[in-house]
Design a protein around this motif. Structure first.
Motif, mmCIF file in Angstrom:
data_model
loop_
_atom_site.group_PDB
_atom_site.id
_atom_site.type_symbol
_atom_site.label_atom_id
_atom_site.label_comp_id
_atom_site.label_asym_id
_atom_site.label_seq_id
_atom_site.Cartn_x
_atom_site.Cartn_y
_atom_site.Cartn_z
ATOM 1 N N ASP A 88 2.647 1.565 2.398
ATOM 2 C CA ASP A 88 1.606 2.520 1.953
ATOM 3 C C ASP A 88 1.396 2.428 0.441
ATOM 4 O OD1 ASP A 88 2.907 3.628 4.522
ATOM 5 O OD2 ASP A 88 1.032 4.742 4.381
ATOM 6 N N TYR A 89 2.492 2.182 -0.285
ATOM 7 C CA TYR A 89 2.333 1.924 -1.721
ATOM 8 C C TYR A 89 2.197 0.414 -1.985
ATOM 9 C CZ TYR A 89 3.269 1.281 -6.628
ATOM 10 O OH TYR A 89 3.158 0.876 -7.941
ATOM 11 N N TYR A 109 -9.715 4.318 -0.533
ATOM 12 C CA TYR A 109 -8.382 4.392 0.072
ATOM 13 C C TYR A 109 -8.242 5.663 0.912
ATOM 14 C CZ TYR A 109 -3.353 5.018 0.466
ATOM 15 O OH TYR A 109 -2.086 5.232 0.959
ATOM 16 N N SER A 111 -5.907 8.473 2.250
ATOM 17 C CA SER A 111 -4.606 9.162 2.189
ATOM 18 C C SER A 111 -4.633 10.278 3.233
ATOM 19 C CB SER A 111 -4.339 9.685 0.778
ATOM 20 O OG SER A 111 -3.046 10.247 0.711
ATOM 21 N N GLY A 115 -2.250 15.755 0.672
ATOM 22 C CA GLY A 115 -1.166 14.808 0.366
ATOM 23 C C GLY A 115 -0.576 15.035 -1.017
ATOM 24 N N LYS A 119 4.216 15.688 -1.620
ATOM 25 C CA LYS A 119 4.911 14.491 -2.096
ATOM 26 C C LYS A 119 6.411 14.515 -1.789
ATOM 27 C CE LYS A 119 1.868 13.978 -6.029
ATOM 28 N NZ LYS A 119 1.840 14.076 -7.479
ATOM 29 N N CYS A 124 3.949 10.811 2.201
ATOM 30 C CA CYS A 124 2.998 11.253 1.169
ATOM 31 C C CYS A 124 3.452 10.827 -0.222
ATOM 32 C CB CYS A 124 2.811 12.769 1.234
ATOM 33 S SG CYS A 124 2.039 13.274 2.775
ATOM 34 N N LYS A 127 2.090 7.334 -0.461
ATOM 35 C CA LYS A 127 0.617 7.317 -0.520
ATOM 36 C C LYS A 127 0.125 7.858 -1.860
ATOM 37 C CE LYS A 127 -0.571 7.771 4.379
ATOM 38 N NZ LYS A 127 -1.122 6.425 4.486
ATOM 39 N N GLU A 128 0.734 8.941 -2.317
ATOM 40 C CA GLU A 128 0.246 9.559 -3.552
ATOM 41 C C GLU A 128 0.639 8.744 -4.786
ATOM 42 O OE1 GLU A 128 -2.031 12.021 -3.543
ATOM 43 O OE2 GLU A 128 -1.932 11.700 -1.374
ATOM 44 N N VAL A 131 -2.168 6.537 -4.901
ATOM 45 C CA VAL A 131 -3.359 7.260 -5.386
ATOM 46 C C VAL A 131 -3.308 7.354 -6.916
ATOM 47 C CG1 VAL A 131 -4.483 9.533 -5.454
ATOM 48 C CG2 VAL A 131 -3.765 8.565 -3.265
ATOM 49 N N ILE A 143 -10.858 8.521 -2.930
ATOM 50 C CA ILE A 143 -9.740 8.782 -2.024
ATOM 51 C C ILE A 143 -10.292 9.619 -0.872
ATOM 52 C CG2 ILE A 143 -7.400 9.729 -1.781
ATOM 53 C CD1 ILE A 143 -7.742 7.572 -4.025
ATOM 54 N N ARG A 145 -9.495 11.938 2.205
ATOM 55 C CA ARG A 145 -8.363 12.753 2.674
ATOM 56 C C ARG A 145 -8.731 13.430 4.001
ATOM 57 N NH1 ARG A 145 -4.395 13.126 -0.883
ATOM 58 N NH2 ARG A 145 -4.758 12.736 -3.093
#
Ligand SMILES: NC(=O)c1ccc[n+]([C@@H]2O[C@H](COP(=O)([O-])OP(=O)(O)OC[C@H]3O[C@@H](n4cnc5c(N)ncnc54)[C@H](OP(=O)(O)O)[C@@H]3O)[C@@H](O)[C@H]2O)c1
Length: 272
Positions: A88-89, A109, A111, A115, A119, A124, A127-128, A131, A143, A145
């Motif tokens: 995800d990252y 993207y 997410s 999210g 964290k 998340c 993902k964040e 972001v 983004i 959501r």
């Protein structure tokens, strides 16, 4: 004709995005790790490039003259041992680095709704982190959501089939899941929108009680709901985090957390 690169087209949302892009006349390149995943999924594209999406070299030169990159890559049901940080990252960061090198105009993207406030959950967190990397980089971005996918509502059907649906608290938390086809339109619209974030849900806000009742009605079964108190949910969460590794508990902690929250995104989607 504008050229769009899509990563994630073998997944639930990605395949609707591929279809939507083609129906709007874009030239579409799909990046996939395994072409076989397309079998029977009716995905169409101008170009499909297969390779190891965790390898930086895979992306070299692929984004020349590309107008936008859309990514829905992330771990949901995959059980290949990778972590959220790896995929995800990590995979999305490789996509971003190459998009920056090639001076791609826009990156879109997917997410998760709220999210940025979740964290503490492994999924998340990864993902964040992406972001943040995307929003602090020098590329236009949106983004998306989503509140939740209609496909995930299958869980209610599975439970109802077994005779009882289990809900947390009093079942009055609300959500407005969105259909993949509707969400794909939002993702493709984003190519030409200036919004930095879009919180999106489906046309109907329902309580968990209502979702459970719909599942029983569809199956023509008597409604039986068991309410699980919050302290049991919290002990379950604590236990899975302590006795399993994050590859196992990641999806469980996400599920146990969002089922105790309202997940309502604004809707641009009309009721069908
Ligand atoms: N489901 C929800 O309710 C919900 C809600 C909000 C946001 N989201 C997010 O929206 C995104 C799309 O969801 P979805 O339901 O479409 O997910 P999905 O069906 O699991 O699709 C995910 C995509 O990521 C790819 N992927 C996963 N691991 C990979 C790896 N190691 N290397 C390369 N590619 C990999 C998958 O490829 P393979 O097909 O080869 O595995 C697939 O194309 C996800 O990031 C998800 O977290 C989901």
């Amino acid at each position: 004709m504008k050229h769009i690169v899509l990563a994630g087209a073998t997944g639930y949302l990605g395949r609707y995005i591929a279809k939507e892009l083609k129906s709007r006349g874009y030239y579409v390149t799909l990046l996939v790790r395994n072409k076989q995943s397309f079998k029977n999924k009716m995905v169409i594209a101008d170009n499909v490039i297969e390779g190891d999406m965790r390898d930086k070299q895979f992306y070299k030169g692929l984004f020349e003259d590309v107008d936008a990159v859309i990514s829905t890559v992330g771990i949901t049901r995959q059980k290949d041992g990778a972590t959220y940080i790896n995929i995800d990252y990590g995979v999305n960061k490789l996509l971003l680095d190459e998009a920056l090198d090639a001076k791609v105009r826009k990156f879109i993207y997917t997410s998760v709704l709220h999210g940025e406030n979740l964290k503490h959950l492994k999924i998340c967190q990864a993902k964040e982190l992406f972001v943040e990397a995307l929003q602090s980089s020098n590329i236009e971005s949106t983004i998306i959501r989503p509140s939740g996918f209609f496909s995930d509502m299958e869980e209610f059907i599975h439970m109802a089939k077994s005779g009882r649906v289990y809900l947390f608290g009093d079942g009055k938390k609300e959500a407005n899941p969105i259909d993949g086809e509707d969400l794909a339109k939002v993702c493709v619209d984003a190519i030409n929108l200036s919004d930095s974030e879009i919180n999106i849900g489906g046309p109907e806000i329902m309580t968990h009680n209502k979702m459970a009742k719909i599942a029983f009605n569809v199956l023509d079964k008597p409604i039986k709901i068991m309410y699980i108190p919050s302290w049991i949910r919290k002990s379950l969460l604590w236990t899975v985090q302590k006795i399993t590794d994050q590859k196992t508990y990641g999806s469980i902690e996400f599920f146990l957390t969002v089922m105790s929250m309202d997940m309502v995104g604004s809707s641009m989607v009309k009721k069908h």
